[in-house]
Design a protein around this motif. Structure first.
Motif, PDB file in Angstrom:
ATOM      1  N   ILE A 196      -8.878   7.162  -0.492  1.00 36.14           N
ATOM      2  CA  ILE A 196      -9.642   6.264  -1.539  1.00 36.14           C
ATOM      3  C   ILE A 196      -9.475   5.208  -1.216  1.00 36.14           C
ATOM      4  O   ILE A 196      -8.698   4.837  -1.200  1.00 36.14           O
ATOM      5  CB  ILE A 196      -9.188   6.811  -2.911  1.00 36.14           C
ATOM      6  N   PRO A 197     -10.782   4.943  -0.835  1.00 35.89           N
ATOM      7  CA  PRO A 197     -10.291   2.939  -1.022  1.00 35.89           C
ATOM      8  C   PRO A 197     -10.404   2.504  -2.148  1.00 35.89           C
ATOM      9  O   PRO A 197     -10.864   2.563  -2.720  1.00 35.89           O
ATOM     10  CB  PRO A 197     -11.436   2.643   0.298  1.00 35.89           C
ATOM     11  N   SER A 206       0.664   3.202  -3.331  1.00 39.92           N
ATOM     12  CA  SER A 206      -0.527   4.311  -2.591  1.00 39.92           C
ATOM     13  C   SER A 206      -0.291   5.920  -3.474  1.00 39.92           C
ATOM     14  O   SER A 206      -2.072   5.252  -4.425  1.00 39.92           O
ATOM     15  CB  SER A 206      -0.120   5.151  -1.439  1.00 39.92           C
ATOM     16  N   HIS A 220      -8.394  -3.324   3.408  1.00 42.70           N
ATOM     17  CA  HIS A 220      -9.255  -2.099   2.592  1.00 42.70           C
ATOM     18  C   HIS A 220      -7.865  -0.956   2.613  1.00 42.70           C
ATOM     19  O   HIS A 220      -8.127  -0.580   3.297  1.00 42.70           O
ATOM     20  CB  HIS A 220     -10.538  -1.626   3.316  1.00 42.70           C
ATOM     21  N   LYS A 269      -6.088   1.918   0.819  1.00 40.81           N
ATOM     22  CA  LYS A 269      -6.258   3.307   0.510  1.00 40.81           C
ATOM     23  C   LYS A 269      -5.256   3.777  -0.695  1.00 40.81           C
ATOM     24  O   LYS A 269      -4.290   3.713  -0.530  1.00 40.81           O
ATOM     25  CB  LYS A 269      -6.630   4.093   1.557  1.00 40.81           C
ATOM     26  N   THR A 285     -15.455   2.709  -5.306  1.00 45.99           N
ATOM     27  CA  THR A 285     -14.553   3.485  -6.294  1.00 45.99           C
ATOM     28  C   THR A 285     -14.599   3.343  -7.040  1.00 45.99           C
ATOM     29  O   THR A 285     -14.772   4.058  -7.892  1.00 45.99           O
ATOM     30  CB  THR A 285     -13.230   3.185  -4.879  1.00 45.99           C
ATOM     31  N   SER A 308       0.671  -1.057  -0.322  1.00 45.40           N
ATOM     32  CA  SER A 308       0.606   0.296   0.061  1.00 45.40           C
ATOM     33  C   SER A 308       0.453   1.382  -0.267  1.00 45.40           C
ATOM     34  O   SER A 308       0.630   2.187  -0.685  1.00 45.40           O
ATOM     35  CB  SER A 308      -1.017  -0.406   1.609  1.00 45.40           C
TER      36      SER A 308
END
Length: 351
Positions: A320-321, A221, A313, A315, A326, A217
């Motif tokens: 923003i997930p 990201s 989850h 993001k 989304t 992530s």
């Protein structure tokens, strides 16, 4: 004028996104993620631990093979169609014959500023055509294989979660040592040592998964945020380009439209699958026979239960997930902007 602006915006956004993706291999954080994936997360390291793990490994490998084959077919088809279309149009217009039309120009897959003429000169046209194949290979590869690698990592994470869930649900129960006073089976001293080791292994397996997800992530990201921004801006433009429904527009932009929206749906659904699987781990840990354990093992179970409480989850930039909600919001916004641009285009054509 509006069409020219749309083309410039479309390809400038694509070029910027491609440059970002091509720069990722030079990031130490990204290289560390790939190294961690190959050393710890790939299901090759789990397949010999149990029969069920070997089954999941084979299933995930089959899914990865089919998915990789599909993406590569998509990649090569896009490259071929994008470059063959202008060549066919030039051939149909008689640009390669001895009697070339007067004041006619060659069409190419890419248009770039060069110090020589390539729109009327055949030698320059051949050079730019070969350059177009090279550039479209880079563009298609950066778009398709970026999503492919991320998807393959998520598939293996999903497989690890499936194995972890199975191991928790098949946690050994205590032998028939009854406490007559309260009627509960307790683990013996020997059993307690074994289950203590098993709980630690489950906790470490889950921690390795979560650590890898955290690193992934962090590495992806910002690029996921750019990815969503790209779809938000460009999605409505390529819909508008296809809305004319003529053969030229469909040949140039229909494959691009299908690939881009398919990639958005693909990455969103795959991450949603990962999140739903992580929620099952919570229920599985609740089902552990903690009431039969001694205080030391109960503390381990409590620690494990606290760790699995938050579902996975990821993001983009922590805001923003990444999931189907989304994706639905982006698609809805793209169609809304498309309708607005379509109205503006129709008004300009009428005036």
């Amino acid at each position: 004028m509006l069409t020219s602006r749309k083309n410039c915006l479309l390809f400038s956004k694509m070029s910027y996104l491609i440059q970002q993706r091509l720069a990722m291999p030079w990031m130490a954080e990204y290289r560390q993620v790939i190294k961690e994936f190959l050393k710890n997360i790939h299901l090759f390291h789990q397949k010999d631990k149990s029969e069920y793990a070997n089954k999941i490994y084979k299933n995930v490998e089959k899914i990865c093979y089919i998915f990789t084959l599909f993406v590569h077919i998509q990649l090569y088809f896009g490259i071929l169609l994008f470059n063959v279309t202008p060549t066919y149009k030039n051939f149909r217009a008689g640009m390669y014959g001895s009697n070339k039309p007067v004041n006619a120009t060659y069409e190419t897959a890419v248009y770039i500023y060069l110090p020589f003429d390539y729109v009327t000169d055949i030698k320059g046209h051949i050079f730019v055509s070969f350059m177009g194949w090279f550039l479209t290979c880079i563009c298609s590869t950066s778009f398709c294989l970026w999503h492919l690698l991320l998807s393959l990592m998520v598939f293996h994470l999903w497989g690890n979660l499936k194995i972890l869930e199975h191991n928790i649900y098949n946690f050994p129960k205590p032998a028939n040592h009854q406490m007559k006073r309260i009627g509960i089976s307790w683990y013996t001293e020997e059993e307690s040592k074994k289950i203590s080791t098993l709980i630690v292994e489950l906790v470490n397996h889950h921690r390795n998964i979560m650590d890898f997800i955290s690193k992934t992530s962090s590495a992806y990201s910002f690029f996921l945020l750019l990815n969503f921004s790209f779809y938000q801006i460009v999605g409505c433009i390529i819909l508008l380009k296809c809305s004319t429904l003529n053969s030229e527009a469909l040949g140039n932009y229909a494959p691009l439209t299908v690939v881009l929206f398919q990639q958005l749906i693909q990455i969103s659904v795959i991450f949603e699958l990962l999140g739903s699987q992580s929620e099952k781990i919570i229920d599985a840990v609740y089902g552990l026979p903690w009431e039969c354990m001694k205080l030391k093992e109960r503390k381990l179970v409590l620690f494990f239960l606290q760790n699995v409480q938050e579902p996975i989850h990821p993001k983009a930039c922590g805001m923003i997930p990444v999931g189907v909600q989304t994706m639905a919001a982006i698609l809805k916004a793209c169609f809304s902007y498309y309708i607005m641009l379509r109205t503006v285009t129709t008004t300009e054509e009428m005036t």
